[in-house]
Write an enzyme that holds these catalytic residues in place. Structure first.
Site, PDB file in Angstrom:
ATOM      1  N   ILE A 103     101.769  -6.391 -54.185  1.00 59.36           N
ATOM      2  CA  ILE A 103     102.309  -6.901 -55.444  1.00 59.36           C
ATOM      3  C   ILE A 103     101.810  -6.056 -56.611  1.00 59.36           C
ATOM      4  O   ILE A 103     102.568  -5.746 -57.542  1.00 59.36           O
ATOM      5  CB  ILE A 103     101.952  -8.388 -55.623  1.00 59.36           C
ATOM      6  CG1 ILE A 103     102.787  -9.239 -54.662  1.00 59.36           C
ATOM      7  CG2 ILE A 103     102.179  -8.841 -57.061  1.00 59.36           C
ATOM      8  CD1 ILE A 103     102.471 -10.720 -54.700  1.00 59.36           C
ATOM      9  N   VAL A 158      88.005   2.309 -59.516  1.00 55.67           N
ATOM     10  CA  VAL A 158      87.378   1.533 -58.443  1.00 55.67           C
ATOM     11  C   VAL A 158      86.220   0.751 -59.056  1.00 55.67           C
ATOM     12  O   VAL A 158      85.220   1.327 -59.492  1.00 55.67           O
ATOM     13  CB  VAL A 158      86.878   2.439 -57.306  1.00 55.67           C
ATOM     14  CG1 VAL A 158      86.163   1.613 -56.244  1.00 55.67           C
ATOM     15  CG2 VAL A 158      88.047   3.206 -56.701  1.00 55.67           C
ATOM     16  N   TYR A 213      91.351 -21.240 -52.258  1.00 55.33           N
ATOM     17  CA  TYR A 213      92.444 -20.500 -52.899  1.00 55.33           C
ATOM     18  C   TYR A 213      93.189 -21.399 -53.885  1.00 55.33           C
ATOM     19  O   TYR A 213      93.470 -20.987 -55.021  1.00 55.33           O
ATOM     20  CB  TYR A 213      93.387 -20.005 -51.815  1.00 55.33           C
ATOM     21  CG  TYR A 213      94.565 -19.184 -52.286  1.00 55.33           C
ATOM     22  CD1 TYR A 213      94.395 -17.879 -52.734  1.00 55.33           C
ATOM     23  CD2 TYR A 213      95.855 -19.695 -52.256  1.00 55.33           C
ATOM     24  CE1 TYR A 213      95.479 -17.107 -53.140  1.00 55.33           C
ATOM     25  CE2 TYR A 213      96.943 -18.938 -52.664  1.00 55.33           C
ATOM     26  CZ  TYR A 213      96.749 -17.647 -53.105  1.00 55.33           C
ATOM     27  OH  TYR A 213      97.824 -16.892 -53.506  1.00 55.33           O
ATOM     28  N   LYS A 249      93.395 -20.727 -57.867  1.00 54.00           N
ATOM     29  CA  LYS A 249      94.673 -20.480 -58.536  1.00 54.00           C
ATOM     30  C   LYS A 249      94.953 -21.549 -59.586  1.00 54.00           C
ATOM     31  O   LYS A 249      95.495 -21.244 -60.664  1.00 54.00           O
ATOM     32  CB  LYS A 249      95.808 -20.453 -57.500  1.00 54.00           C
ATOM     33  CG  LYS A 249      95.810 -19.195 -56.635  1.00 54.00           C
ATOM     34  CD  LYS A 249      96.062 -17.933 -57.432  1.00 54.00           C
ATOM     35  CE  LYS A 249      96.312 -16.727 -56.541  1.00 54.00           C
ATOM     36  NZ  LYS A 249      96.535 -15.489 -57.312  1.00 54.00           N
ATOM     37  N   ILE A 251     105.825 -14.513 -50.143  1.00 52.64           N
ATOM     38  CA  ILE A 251     106.374 -13.198 -50.441  1.00 52.64           C
ATOM     39  C   ILE A 251     106.342 -12.340 -49.177  1.00 52.64           C
ATOM     40  O   ILE A 251     105.322 -12.267 -48.480  1.00 52.64           O
ATOM     41  CB  ILE A 251     105.564 -12.502 -51.554  1.00 52.64           C
ATOM     42  CG1 ILE A 251     105.624 -13.324 -52.842  1.00 52.64           C
ATOM     43  CG2 ILE A 251     106.072 -11.080 -51.787  1.00 52.64           C
ATOM     44  CD1 ILE A 251     107.010 -13.525 -53.396  1.00 52.64           C
ATOM     45  N   ARG A 279     112.097 -21.287 -39.994  1.00 52.97           N
ATOM     46  CA  ARG A 279     111.776 -22.654 -40.378  1.00 52.97           C
ATOM     47  C   ARG A 279     111.096 -22.704 -41.746  1.00 52.97           C
ATOM     48  O   ARG A 279     111.232 -23.683 -42.473  1.00 52.97           O
ATOM     49  CB  ARG A 279     110.866 -23.311 -39.329  1.00 52.97           C
ATOM     50  CG  ARG A 279     111.526 -23.530 -37.980  1.00 52.97           C
ATOM     51  CD  ARG A 279     112.791 -24.381 -38.121  1.00 52.97           C
ATOM     52  NE  ARG A 279     112.536 -25.673 -38.718  1.00 52.97           N
ATOM     53  CZ  ARG A 279     112.171 -26.759 -38.032  1.00 52.97           C
ATOM     54  NH1 ARG A 279     112.017 -26.704 -36.719  1.00 52.97           N
ATOM     55  NH2 ARG A 279     111.983 -27.911 -38.650  1.00 52.97           N
TER      56      ARG A 279
END
Length: 236
Positions: free
Chosen positions: A15, A46, A134, A138, A167, A174
């Protein structure tokens, strides 16, 4: 055409690279834990954006910043009782901390008209099994977006987010049944939404978490679980 200085945190991900490509024509600087030489980047730093020092180093290296994109994340998968301390801290550090510290550093130099766009997730407001760290991280980014939009709007700085659904998934028929558009998304579709929110076309938009999820977040589960409801709109 005005050339903007765009910094992408988490720039080495699929992304992140798609976002860099969406800002073609601007000066795009990526940042991540490992280097990438993708041609969409004018430069790549970096550094660990989940630390104050690392985030400050990224912004100092960039110099001028007109757009900051926050796209770093970690997604350990485990039930809450099985989530280790290391998994929890990794999710929070690499998702929420890696949004807050770069945002704080960038807000010191963003000019009026500047923009911050975070890449969050539908998991910030839709629960899924096995993602406690997570989801919490978020959700925290969503709250941070609203807070910063309120506080820095008077300076002419806009802060928004996109919340992707799944994504790049293939062969998961399903799964795609739960998406009103009948498919999952692409990295470029997320990137285009990010570029829009950072652009003058969205000059009166701030504090928004925009789902980029093929309609997943608007659909009642009953629409897919009840055969009579499914038959009303699903082909076949």
């Amino acid at each position: 055409m005005v050339v903007r200085s765009v910094v992408i945190i988490g720039g080495g991900s699929e992304i992140g690279i798609a976002i860099a490509e969406a800002f073609a024509g601007d000066r795009v600087i990526g940042a991540g834990l490992t280097a990438t030489d993708h041609p969409a980047y004018a430069d790549f730093v970096v550094a660990d954006a989940s630390t104050s020092d690392g985030a400050d180093a990224i912004i100092q290296h960039a110099g001028a910043v007109d757009v900051l994109v926050l796209a770093a994340a970690a997604q350990p998968v485990a039930a809450a009782v099985d989530t280790t301390d290391a998994q929890w801290h990794a999710a929070i550090a690499n998702t929420l901390d890696a949004a807050f510290y770069p945002a704080r550093a960038a807000l010191r130099v963003l000019p009026p008209g500047g923009s911050i766009v975070a890449v969050t997730s539908v998991n910030g407001f839709l629960a899924a099994p096995g993602l406690p760290g997570y989801a919490a991280a978020k959700s925290g980014v969503d709250g941070l977006v609203r807070q910063l939009a309120l506080e820095y709007g008077p300076r002419g700085i806009r802060v928004n987010a996109v919340a992707p659904g799944m994504i790049g998934a293939t062969g998961l028929e399903r799964v795609t049944e739960g998406y009103p558009l009948g498919r999952t998304g692409t990295a470029r579709e997320v990137a285009d939404a990010v570029e829009f929110l950072a652009s003058e076309r969205a000059s009166f938009v701030t504090g928004v978490v925009l789902p980029v999820d093929g309609g997943l977040s608007i659909a009642s589960p009953a629409a897919f679980l009840r055969p009579d409801l499914r038959a009303r709109f699903l082909p076949g």
